[in-house]
Motif scaffolding. Structure first.
Motif, PDB file in Angstrom:
ATOM      1  N   TRP A 186      10.619  -1.277  17.626  1.00  0.00           N
ATOM      2  CA  TRP A 186      10.807  -2.529  18.718  1.00  0.00           C
ATOM      3  C   TRP A 186      11.881  -2.173  19.492  1.00  0.00           C
ATOM      4  O   TRP A 186      11.730  -2.455  20.805  1.00  0.00           O
ATOM      5  CB  TRP A 186      11.052  -3.718  17.770  1.00  0.00           C
ATOM      6  N   LEU A 187      12.863  -1.629  19.196  1.00  0.00           N
ATOM      7  CA  LEU A 187      14.082  -1.346  20.048  1.00  0.00           C
ATOM      8  C   LEU A 187      13.765  -0.477  21.187  1.00  0.00           C
ATOM      9  O   LEU A 187      14.136  -0.421  22.149  1.00  0.00           O
ATOM     10  CB  LEU A 187      15.247  -1.028  19.131  1.00  0.00           C
ATOM     11  N   GLN A 188      13.154   0.671  20.395  1.00  0.00           N
ATOM     12  CA  GLN A 188      12.645   1.790  21.493  1.00  0.00           C
ATOM     13  C   GLN A 188      11.845   1.169  22.557  1.00  0.00           C
ATOM     14  O   GLN A 188      12.007   1.259  23.748  1.00  0.00           O
ATOM     15  CB  GLN A 188      11.892   2.850  20.656  1.00  0.00           C
ATOM     16  N   LYS A 189      10.854   0.250  22.299  1.00  0.00           N
ATOM     17  CA  LYS A 189       9.959  -0.341  23.203  1.00  0.00           C
ATOM     18  C   LYS A 189      10.852  -1.087  24.400  1.00  0.00           C
ATOM     19  O   LYS A 189      10.564  -1.020  25.483  1.00  0.00           O
ATOM     20  CB  LYS A 189       8.833  -1.146  22.669  1.00  0.00           C
ATOM     21  N   LYS A 190      11.840  -1.857  23.878  1.00  0.00           N
ATOM     22  CA  LYS A 190      12.406  -2.942  24.475  1.00  0.00           C
ATOM     23  C   LYS A 190      13.411  -2.210  25.627  1.00  0.00           C
ATOM     24  O   LYS A 190      13.490  -2.532  26.806  1.00  0.00           O
ATOM     25  CB  LYS A 190      13.190  -3.648  23.477  1.00  0.00           C
TER      26      LYS A 190
END
Length: 536
Positions: A186-190
């Motif tokens: 999720w952090l990578q996508k954000k």
């Protein structure tokens, strides 16, 4: 049929008029299975028994497809509870099953992966029930005014029944290894790249795999990195709350000042059942007030929050608290100038019959802002929404019209002492979700209607309702009328028991049992209001 008889007694002659009396049909999804040759298989006969109720009782019905932590009574539920893959986890390990009053609670996962055993069963049951509902004859299907999805979806915390207001020693979910992996994704996508993540959050992670969800309180445990710090305030929000009883209505408004400057108006009318039950002279449970200080961009050092009450155009000091924003490195802030404050204000206790108390924050509360904790809280909220959205998409795929699909959520911020961080569910109630909002209501709450107005929510339902107004029973009638005027599609009083008195357990305290002979928290007044409203 006991349910039909009870409904006919309240509304003789059947459902008629603009306000009609119906019922909620509770369908625990995991109870639709039976064991055959050592395997759990969905039983069409069990599912049909629920559907037959809709055919037999010719009244409006809300179908509640339960698949949350309350779906805990079946043999399958109890078996699934033994497998950690199915459960939410604290940082220390899986959350143990617990109880809410007399009902079991199993902390089933909020992850939507359909390979997880509990998900395979509850989603299969959801598909079957929604498919069968869609196939009902139109004359029967037309009685369904709403289908509420899943139940009260939120993250969990220790001491489920009493721990809703914990701030000092919080534990939250979901720290399972799989959930933490999803947090990294999720952090990578954000953020797109690790460099951008480090730049925005102020850390120096060498790889995404180095990121762990924050779980350690800096006051109690040595940290290898400040990114590990987590507590009730680490996301950058300090709540300021208490209660005020003003029977003479002397106070026109409450305001929050920070370091001598106006910060915000303070929300009033929040639920405080603890005060209502403890003080005989307090005749409303809605004495709570609350405001939140976003301290993430404030300078380190000591600050002061002052609660200012305005009465007849004059300001009074209702309470104040100093709090300290501590730098990441915990360096001293002794050389920072002391905060400014409004001086010379008279005390609010001079006002006639006024009672009040400031609960939070504690004096000289120290707070530490960890940007990764803010991200963790946001991610946990996406898990709640993700599960609700999964239920919604399955129901839509199987033919349930969007106009019938409602959530079944609580609003923690309507309760003056509850800690919303524990639940991570506030984002599931809005005017942009694909599902319609189902908002459970406990207590006659003026705040609830302001909340709906501020969020621009008009078409909504109340899957569970109990005004808890034993001292002022006439307000139960008023609340029914207000929900009608505010646009509620349905209101489900929680609950009318069909169990005869002779069959009740000796220790049954009749929590929420709406009946003429139950005086607990005004349950008898709610029964009277229900009789009045359906005839009105």
């Amino acid at each position: 049929m006991a349910a039909k008889d009870l409904l006919d007694k309240l509304e003789p002659g059947g459902a008629d008029g603009k306000v009609q009396l119906g019922y909620t049909l509770l369908v625990p999804l995991l109870e639709l299975f039976e064991q055959r040759d050592g395997r759990w298989e969905l039983s069409p006969a069990k599912a049909k028994r629920y559907l037959d109720v809709i055919t037999a009782i010719k009244r409006p019905v809300v179908v509640y497809l339960m698949g949350d932590h309350y779906d805990s009574s079946s043999p399958l539920s109890k078996e699934l509870a033994q497998d950690p893959r199915n459960l939410l986890a604290y940082a220390t390990g899986p959350v143990p099953p617990t109880r809410y009053y007399s009902h079991g609670v199993i902390p089933f996962t909020l992850r939507t992966d359909e390979s997880i055993p509990v998900n395979r069963y509850r989603f299969d049951a959801l598909r079957h029930m929604t498919r069968q509902i869609s196939a009902l004859d139109e004359s029967v299907r037309s009685r369904i005014v709403a289908v509420t999805l899943a139940g009260e979806l939120h993250q969990l915390y220790p001491d489920f029944e009493n721990g809703v207001g914990e701030y000092e020693n919080i534990q939250v979910t979901d720290y399972s290894p799989e959930s933490q992996n999803e947090f990294r994704v999720w952090l990578q996508k954000k953020y797109g790249t690790l460099d951008r993540l480090n730049q925005k959050l102020g850390f120096q992670f060498s790889s995404v795999s180095d990121i762990t969800a924050p779980s350690l309180d800096i006051r109690k445990t040595p940290l290898q990195s400040f990114s590990q710090h987590y507590d009730a305030f680490a996301g950058g929000t300090l709540p300021i709350f208490g209660w005020i009883w003003d029977p003479k209505q002397k106070i026109q408004q409450l305001s929050l000042y920070i370091d001598g400057k106006f910060h915000s108006q303070i929300t009033r009318g929040l639920g405080r059942m603890d005060v209502y039950r403890a003080k005989e002279e307090v005749t409303s449970p809605n004495t709570g007030f609350r405001s939140n200080v976003q301290f993430r961009d404030m300078p380190a050092g000591k600050h002061v929050a002052q609660i200012i009450a305005t009465s007849a155009q004059k300001d009074y000091l209702l309470g104040e608290r100093e709090f300290v924003i501590v730098p990441r490195d915990q360096s001293s802030t002794a050389n920072v100038p002391p905060p400014k404050r409004r001086e010379g204000l008279p005390e609010a206790n001079q006002l006639e019959q006024l009672q009040y108390w400031l609960d939070m924050p504690k004096p000289l509360q120290d707070v530490y802002y960890n940007p990764l904790a803010r991200e963790w809280n946001e991610f946990r909220a996406t898990q709640v929404n993700g599960m609700l959205n999964h239920f919604y998409r399955i129901a839509r795929t199987e033919g349930i019209p969007a106009r019938l699909l409602f959530s079944h959520q609580i609003v923690p911020e309507s309760n003056g002492t509850w800690n919303p961080v524990l639940f991570a569910s506030d984002a599931s109630v809005s005017n942009v979700t694909p599902w319609r909002n189902g908002i459970n209501q406990y207590g006659h709450s003026p705040f609830a209607f302001e909340y709906l107005k501020n969020k621009h929510i008009r078409d909504y339902g109340v899957p569970e309702f109990n005004p808890l107004m034993g001292k002022t029973p006439q307000l139960a009638r008023q609340t029914f009328v207000q929900h009608y005027q505010a646009g509620a599609r349905f209101v489900s009083p929680f609950y009318l028991s069909v169990v005869p008195a002779r069959l009740r357990a000796p220790d049954d305290k009749r929590h929420f049992d709406i009946a003429p002979d139950n005086t607990r928290d005004g349950a008898n007044a709610l029964y009277s209001a229900l009789e009045w409203f359906v005839r009105k």
